[in-house]
Design an enzyme around this catalytic site. Structure first.
Site, PDB file in Angstrom:
ATOM      1  CG  ASN A  12      -0.266  -0.008   2.526  1.00 39.12           C
ATOM      2  OD1 ASN A  12       0.948   0.180   2.600  1.00 39.12           O
ATOM      3  ND2 ASN A  12      -1.025  -0.214   3.598  1.00 39.12           N
ATOM      4  N   GLY A  16       6.515   1.797   2.070  1.00 33.35           N
ATOM      5  CA  GLY A  16       7.350   1.364   0.946  1.00 33.35           C
ATOM      6  C   GLY A  16       7.483   2.453  -0.106  1.00 33.35           C
ATOM      7  CE1 TYR A 118       6.881  -6.270  14.148  1.00 30.28           C
ATOM      8  CE2 TYR A 118       8.670  -6.658  15.702  1.00 30.28           C
ATOM      9  CZ  TYR A 118       8.171  -6.705  14.415  1.00 30.28           C
ATOM     10  OH  TYR A 118       8.966  -7.182  13.400  1.00 30.28           O
ATOM     11  CE  LYS A 122       5.873  -9.104  12.001  1.00 30.56           C
ATOM     12  NZ  LYS A 122       5.897  -9.161  10.548  1.00 30.56           N
ATOM     13  CG  ASN A 147      18.819  -5.938  15.080  1.00 30.00           C
ATOM     14  OD1 ASN A 147      18.417  -6.862  15.793  1.00 30.00           O
ATOM     15  ND2 ASN A 147      18.767  -4.693  15.450  1.00 30.00           N
ATOM     16  CB  ALA A 258      10.862   0.568  28.910  1.00 33.25           C
ATOM     17  CG  ASP A 260      15.917  -1.632  23.774  1.00 31.34           C
ATOM     18  OD1 ASP A 260      15.098  -2.199  23.027  1.00 31.34           O
ATOM     19  OD2 ASP A 260      16.452  -0.540  23.508  1.00 31.34           O
TER      20      ASP A 260
END
Ligand SMILES: NC(=O)c1ccc[n+]([C@@H]2O[C@H](COP(=O)([O-])OP(=O)(O)OC[C@H]3O[C@@H](n4cnc5c(N)ncnc54)[C@H](O)[C@@H]3O)[C@@H](O)[C@H]2O)c1
Length: 313
Positions: A12, A16, A118, A122, A147, A258, A260
């Protein structure tokens, strides 16, 4: 495309860029919610599901949006694949599934405890795929990226997010004076230099892993962790950018963020063993070089009306 596949991209363009689509690839500018219609027209060898909201911090502020959008769209897309006979599904999953891990390197069997909505969204899609695989003919690959980093070494595709939250492009832009000094979040972690350690995997190696996973699906569904198996601290990334660019990276030391974790490093033994995958870009300077080359050649990213913006973080 280089592997000989015929590729259609559905995006959409919320994040991107049209300019990132190479010649010869059809772009359908639409939402994942409309994928059902697209899949109903034609015969598809497989679906690779990259589209998502993917900012961990944003998901902590707006959790239900992440669950509804990522989870809901994932469910709908899986359903569409089942109904239109698409045999293979590859999901961009994440290391965030593991939250703060008990041990590193992290294997596929490690305790699952998402560190954010998040990651939870998934996990919801991974679980839906398990059921789809069990009760229908859909074969799936859950690829849990660590990463993602770097750019196409030939300079055709690079990283342009708005806002940018990834360390390597932020450090490069800080060095080039295009952004304020980088903020290093946390200097008191139990790591050799006190900063957080992450596993950086080059996008070409990720792409190769997708092709191998697609082949592997001929035998059955798979779940793979995807990293290089080497951890680099934030200070090591800064030092790498300084070596590659020959410039200092202006930076400030800040408190931890917070949620991490101190160290996230993948064990990618399973995909290596089962498919023969080996990361070609297994040296941080190599990865940073490709990212720096792209950013030097594309000061405004894809040059849309949206210039790079936001603050380094
Ligand atoms: N970049 C990483 O380090 C990393 C790590 C782990 C997992 N992932 C996952 O990999 C995938 C790709 O990550 P990325 O960094 O390239 O993200 P990105 O935001 O750059 O790319 C996502 C793309 O999906 C499109 N999109 C989003 N929602 C859509 C929707 N509803 N309908 C149609 N298109 C939509 C966006 O326009 C964008 O082109 C994501 O699923 C992300 O969660 C990324």
């Amino acid at each position: 495309m280089e592997a000989g596949a015929q590729v259609v991209v559905l995006d959409n363009l919320r994040q991107g860029h049209r300019q990132a689509i190479p010649d010869g690839v059809t772009l359908i500018e639409a939402d994942v919610a409309e994928a059902d219609q697209v899949l109903s027209k034609g015969k598809w060898a497989g679906v690779l599901h990259f589209a998502a909201l993917s900012l961990v911090g944003e998901s902590m502020r707006d959790p239900m949006r992440y669950m509804i959008e990522n989870g809901g769209q994932g469910y709908r897309l899986i359903d569409a694949c089942i109904r239109h006979g698409v045999p293979k599904f590859v999901l961009s999953s994440t290391a965030n599934l593991f939250g703060t891990p008990d041990q590193v390197p992290i294997t596929e069997g490690a305790r699952i405890a998402p560190g954010s909505p998040y990651g939870e969204s998934k996990l919801a899609i991974e679980k839906a795929l398990q059921w789809a695989g069990e009760l229908h003919d859909l074969r799936f690959a859950c690829l849990r990226y660590f990463n993602a980093a770097g750019a196409d070494p030939q300079g055709r595709i690079g990283e342009h997010h708005d806002p940018e939250t990834h360390l390597i492009p932020l450090a490069i832009d800080a060095a080039l004076g295009r952004r304020p000094p980088l903020v290093v979040f946390g200097t008191d972690y139990p790591t050799p230099d006190g900063t957080a350690v992450r596993d950086y995997i080059h996008v070409n190696d990720l792409a190769e892993a997708h092709l191998l996973a697609l082949h592997q699906l001929d035998r059955g569904s798979v779940i793979y962790n995807l990293g290089c198996g080497a951890g680099y601290s934030v200070k090591q990334v800064i030092a790498s950018v300084e070596r590659v660019l020959g410039r200092k990276v202006p930076h400030e030391l800040g408190p931890r963020r917070a949620g991490d974790p101190a160290i996230l490093v993948a064990s990618s033994d399973r995909i290596q063993r089962e498919t023969g995958w080996t990361p070609e870009f297994n040296d941080l300077d190599q990865i940073v070089r490709t990212a720096a080359d792209w950013r030097l050649a594309h000061p405004a990213g894809y040059g849309s009306s949206r210039e790079y913006s936001g603050t380094a973080r």
